[in-house]
Write an enzyme that holds these catalytic residues in place. Structure first.
Site, PDB file in Angstrom:
ATOM      1  N   GLU A  61       0.482  -1.529   0.213  1.00 42.74           N
ATOM      2  CA  GLU A  61       0.125   0.235  -0.435  1.00 42.74           C
ATOM      3  C   GLU A  61       0.801   1.394  -0.566  1.00 42.74           C
ATOM      4  OE1 GLU A  61      -2.929   1.633  -0.134  1.00 42.74           O
ATOM      5  OE2 GLU A  61      -3.644  -0.592  -0.508  1.00 42.74           O
ATOM      6  N   GLU A  83       7.732  -9.060  -4.157  1.00 42.88           N
ATOM      7  CA  GLU A  83       6.611  -9.036  -3.999  1.00 42.88           C
ATOM      8  C   GLU A  83       5.732  -8.271  -4.474  1.00 42.88           C
ATOM      9  OE1 GLU A  83       4.766 -11.443  -0.670  1.00 42.88           O
ATOM     10  OE2 GLU A  83       6.480 -12.121  -0.941  1.00 42.88           O
ATOM     11  N   PRO A 105      -0.255  44.906  18.780  1.00 41.14           N
ATOM     12  CA  PRO A 105       1.141  44.271  19.696  1.00 41.14           C
ATOM     13  C   PRO A 105       2.339  43.466  19.683  1.00 41.14           C
ATOM     14  CG  PRO A 105      -0.681  43.213  20.536  1.00 41.14           C
ATOM     15  CD  PRO A 105      -0.896  43.957  19.086  1.00 41.14           C
ATOM     16  N   ASP A 137       8.956  49.995  11.554  1.00 42.42           N
ATOM     17  CA  ASP A 137       9.996  50.316  12.549  1.00 42.42           C
ATOM     18  C   ASP A 137      10.032  48.811  13.785  1.00 42.42           C
ATOM     19  OD1 ASP A 137       7.688  50.635  14.236  1.00 42.42           O
ATOM     20  OD2 ASP A 137       7.076  52.242  13.619  1.00 42.42           O
ATOM     21  N   LYS A 186      14.382  52.845  15.077  1.00 40.56           N
ATOM     22  CA  LYS A 186      15.864  53.033  15.969  1.00 40.56           C
ATOM     23  C   LYS A 186      16.860  51.646  15.008  1.00 40.56           C
ATOM     24  CE  LYS A 186      15.140  56.532  19.287  1.00 40.56           C
ATOM     25  NZ  LYS A 186      14.564  57.081  20.197  1.00 40.56           N
ATOM     26  N   GLY A 197       3.709  49.912  15.270  1.00 40.15           N
ATOM     27  CA  GLY A 197       3.245  48.358  15.907  1.00 40.15           C
ATOM     28  C   GLY A 197       2.050  49.712  16.337  1.00 40.15           C
ATOM     29  N   GLY A 198       1.167  48.186  17.308  1.00 42.07           N
ATOM     30  CA  GLY A 198      -0.090  48.990  17.703  1.00 42.07           C
ATOM     31  C   GLY A 198      -0.817  49.518  16.720  1.00 42.07           C
ATOM     32  N   ASP A 199      -1.599  50.374  17.345  1.00 43.73           N
ATOM     33  CA  ASP A 199      -2.607  51.502  16.299  1.00 43.73           C
ATOM     34  C   ASP A 199      -1.524  52.541  16.268  1.00 43.73           C
ATOM     35  OD1 ASP A 199      -5.935  51.761  15.793  1.00 43.73           O
ATOM     36  OD2 ASP A 199      -4.389  53.506  16.046  1.00 43.73           O
ATOM     37  N   MET A 206       5.783  54.032  27.217  1.00 49.30           N
ATOM     38  CA  MET A 206       7.065  53.999  26.650  1.00 49.30           C
ATOM     39  C   MET A 206       7.549  55.270  28.332  1.00 49.30           C
ATOM     40  SD  MET A 206       6.706  56.788  23.338  1.00 49.30           S
ATOM     41  CE  MET A 206       5.245  57.016  22.769  1.00 49.30           C
TER      42      MET A 206
HETATM   43  N1  SAH Z   1       1.142  52.398  18.400  1.00 47.40           N
HETATM   44  C1  SAH Z   1       1.581  51.560  19.135  1.00 47.40           C
HETATM   45  C2  SAH Z   1       2.469  53.000  20.583  1.00 47.40           C
HETATM   46  C3  SAH Z   1       3.913  53.277  19.952  1.00 47.40           C
HETATM   47  S1  SAH Z   1       4.469  54.063  21.518  1.00 47.40           S
HETATM   48  C4  SAH Z   1       0.767  50.983  20.064  1.00 47.40           C
HETATM   49  O1  SAH Z   1      -0.726  51.592  19.841  1.00 47.40           O
HETATM   50  O2  SAH Z   1       0.824  50.055  20.619  1.00 47.40           O
HETATM   51  C5  SAH Z   1       6.146  52.457  21.907  1.00 47.40           C
HETATM   52  C6  SAH Z   1       5.510  51.850  23.112  1.00 47.40           C
HETATM   53  O3  SAH Z   1       3.822  51.517  22.210  1.00 47.40           O
HETATM   54  C7  SAH Z   1       6.248  50.788  23.366  1.00 47.40           C
HETATM   55  O4  SAH Z   1       7.741  52.006  24.652  1.00 47.40           O
HETATM   56  C8  SAH Z   1       5.418  50.212  25.107  1.00 47.40           C
HETATM   57  O5  SAH Z   1       5.325  50.862  25.909  1.00 47.40           O
HETATM   58  C9  SAH Z   1       3.871  49.727  24.332  1.00 47.40           C
HETATM   59  N2  SAH Z   1       4.266  48.697  23.610  1.00 47.40           N
HETATM   60  C10 SAH Z   1       3.983  49.101  22.138  1.00 47.40           C
HETATM   61  N3  SAH Z   1       4.385  46.978  21.957  1.00 47.40           N
HETATM   62  C11 SAH Z   1       4.093  46.394  22.950  1.00 47.40           C
HETATM   63  C12 SAH Z   1       4.419  45.264  23.467  1.00 47.40           C
HETATM   64  N4  SAH Z   1       3.785  44.326  22.432  1.00 47.40           N
HETATM   65  N5  SAH Z   1       3.608  44.981  25.027  1.00 47.40           N
HETATM   66  C13 SAH Z   1       4.236  45.962  25.912  1.00 47.40           C
HETATM   67  N6  SAH Z   1       4.011  47.571  25.423  1.00 47.40           N
HETATM   68  C14 SAH Z   1       3.988  47.886  23.956  1.00 47.40           C
END
Ligand code: SAH
Length: 467
Positions: free
Chosen positions: A22, A44, A224, A247, A269, A300-302, A383
């Site tokens: 098989e 076989e 995040p 970034d 940075k 990152g984030g919003d 921050m």
């Molecule tokens: N625009 C981003 C913030 C940028 S300022 C947002 O909306 O999340 C960068 C800061 O965001 C960092 O210094 C930290 O305080 C926070 N930050 C971003 N990602 C993070 C994570 N995964 N865990 C904890 N803090 C985070």
């Protein structure tokens, strides 16, 4: 990736299968489906095999010899006895073949993936041998995503390819194909109207506006860190962008979603602490867009929460470049979910405030401390790690109790998440204890007492949980 994925042309390559049951039949089917003509050798050979493979494979009912493997590109060993299998695997390797031993990943040079086979379109899925069952469940999902008549569409594309190449020059050509696969041509072909689709495609080649050079900049929140937390729109845009400006906060897993040929530009940075100046980032985005590119500005984030998204949007507006904003999950809500810490709560927190703890050099953050110290308010500091002791001292001075719960969440939602939980009075100690290196938030308020989840360190009980 654990292995290098590649598609091998089996026409004119010797493929040998050792085995007669098989498992050998399954491999033979695969080779035949991919256009190969396998040689199956074993003392076989089951009659079912002989019936199915007649005319499509060479069947040799005899003991294999080393000479049978000479010049073979691929050898499949599909025999039951483990020792026999290992011995043939060694022999085949020494003859220079790539070897696959059924159910013995550790002896394999290559693995056979789970396959979605739609003619010219082939999707191969591998878990590197770790979870073939999982690979199969992914395959089922992909099967469901691919329209049934995809092959007809690809055949039409192949037929149009030379004409398109002759009439539309390189940078505009990709845009043509994007429209081809997304627009009316694809719809017709997938609906079964081959002639209509063909006529439409040829018309589209003739009338295609090669001069159109309108780029767009998408300012996108990447969340995040955990790629699962991207929005569907962000996911789609990252995959279709020509250029990605990102970034440091944007994780590699997210960047890896980009097209292989997309240009990636790091504008954060660097280690040496040299940031690309904001006006240069803006100038680059504008230049790429004017060049007709689809630019993804990933943040990152919003983008509109401490992300300078507003400034970038202003610059794009001033330059007359089309800009679209896609929100992301900001660190506060992402970390709150990951630490199972509700930012508002009927009993404990009627409001939540996001502030930045960023300040120049030795200066204190310029904040309205008495407002921030108010009760039943959750304070989330972005921050703020470097100024944690100062922030705590100011809040306590303005009336917030030093016993107020507080937490630091570092690398929230990522595999290396760390949550250090204690009180406002301890905030400086918490920061030291956390030894923060990645992005981190301070959360101050009653709700912080609920912080829990992967990577938790509770100062009061000294409970530590692995991330
Ligand atoms: N625009 C981003 C913030 C940028 S300022 C947002 O909306 O999340 C960068 C800061 O965001 C960092 O210094 C930290 O305080 C926070 N930050 C971003 N990602 C993070 C994570 N995964 N865990 C904890 N803090 C985070």
């Amino acid at each position: 990736m654990k292995q290098f994925p590649a598609f091998i042309d089996l026409a004119n390559r010797r493929t040998v299968i050792l085995g007669g049951g098989e498992a050998a039949l399954a491999k033979a089917r695969l080779v035949v489906a991919a256009g190969g003509a396998p040689v199956l050798i074993w003392p076989e050979i089951a009659s079912a095999l002989r019936a199915e493979l007649a005319g499509r494979a060479e069947l040799v009912e005899a003991s294999p010899a080393r000479a049978d493997l000479a010049g073979a590109a691929l050898v499949f060993v599909a025999v039951d006895d483990a020792e026999t299998a290992a011995r043939w695997a060694r022999t085949a390797k020494s003859e220079g073949a790539l070897v696959n031993v059924v159910d013995r990943a550790e002896l394999c040079d290559f693995l056979t993936p789970a396959i979605v086979d739609r003619g010219a379109l082939t999707v191969a899925i591998s878990t590197g041998g770790a979870g073939p069952v999982f690979a199969r469940s992914i395959r089922e999902k992909i099967e469901a995503l691919i329209p049934a008549r995809t092959d007809a569409l690809l055949e039409l594309a192949a037929r149009c390819r030379d004409t398109v190449k002759a009439k539309i020059a390189a940078p505009a050509r990709r845009r043509f194909w994007e429209e081809f696969f997304r627009g009316a041509v694809a719809e017709r072909a997938l609906a079964g109207d081959d002639d209509g689709a063909r006529a439409l495609a040829l018309g589209a080649v003739d009338s295609f506006d090669t001069d159109q050079k309108e780029g767009v900049v998408h300012i996108i929140g990447a969340g995040p860190g955990d790629p699962d937390l991207l929005t569907l729109r962000a996911f789609r845009l990252i995959q279709s962008a020509d250029v990605i400006l990102h970034d440091r906060l944007v994780s590699d897993e997210i960047l890896n979603l980009a097209r292989r040929d997309a240009e990636r530009v790091f504008v954060g940075k660097a280690k040496a602490n040299h940031a690309v100046p904001q006006d240069e980032i803006e100038a680059r985005m504008i230049a790429y867009a004017r060049d007709g590119k689809t630019v993804a500005r990933l943040k990152g984030g919003d983008p509109f929460v401490f992300g300078r998204g507003g400034e970038e949007l202003d610059a794009l507006r001033a330059a007359g470049v089309e800009a679209v904003v896609t929100p992301g999950i900001t660190a506060a809500t992402g970390c709150a979910a990951a630490a199972r810490l509700p930012l508002t709560h009927r009993d404990d927190a009627q409001a939540v405030t996001f502030v930045t703890g960023h300040a120049k050099g030795d200066e204190d953050p310029d904040l309205d401390w008495s407002a921030l110290a108010s009760l039943k308010n959750t304070l989330v500091v972005y921050m703020g790690v470097g100024k944690a002791s100062t922030i705590a001292a100011r809040l306590i001075y303005h009336g917030r109790k030093s016993s107020t719960p507080a937490a630091i969440i570092e690398n929230g939602t990522r595999y290396n998440q760390l949550i250090v939980k204690g009180t406002l009075g301890d905030l400086g100690v918490l920061v030291e204890r956390a030894g923060v290196k990645g992005p981190a938030l301070l959360v101050i308020g009653e709700v912080a007492a609920r912080a829990d989840g992967a990577g938790l360190v509770d100062i009061a009980t000294n409970v530590r949980r692995a991330a």
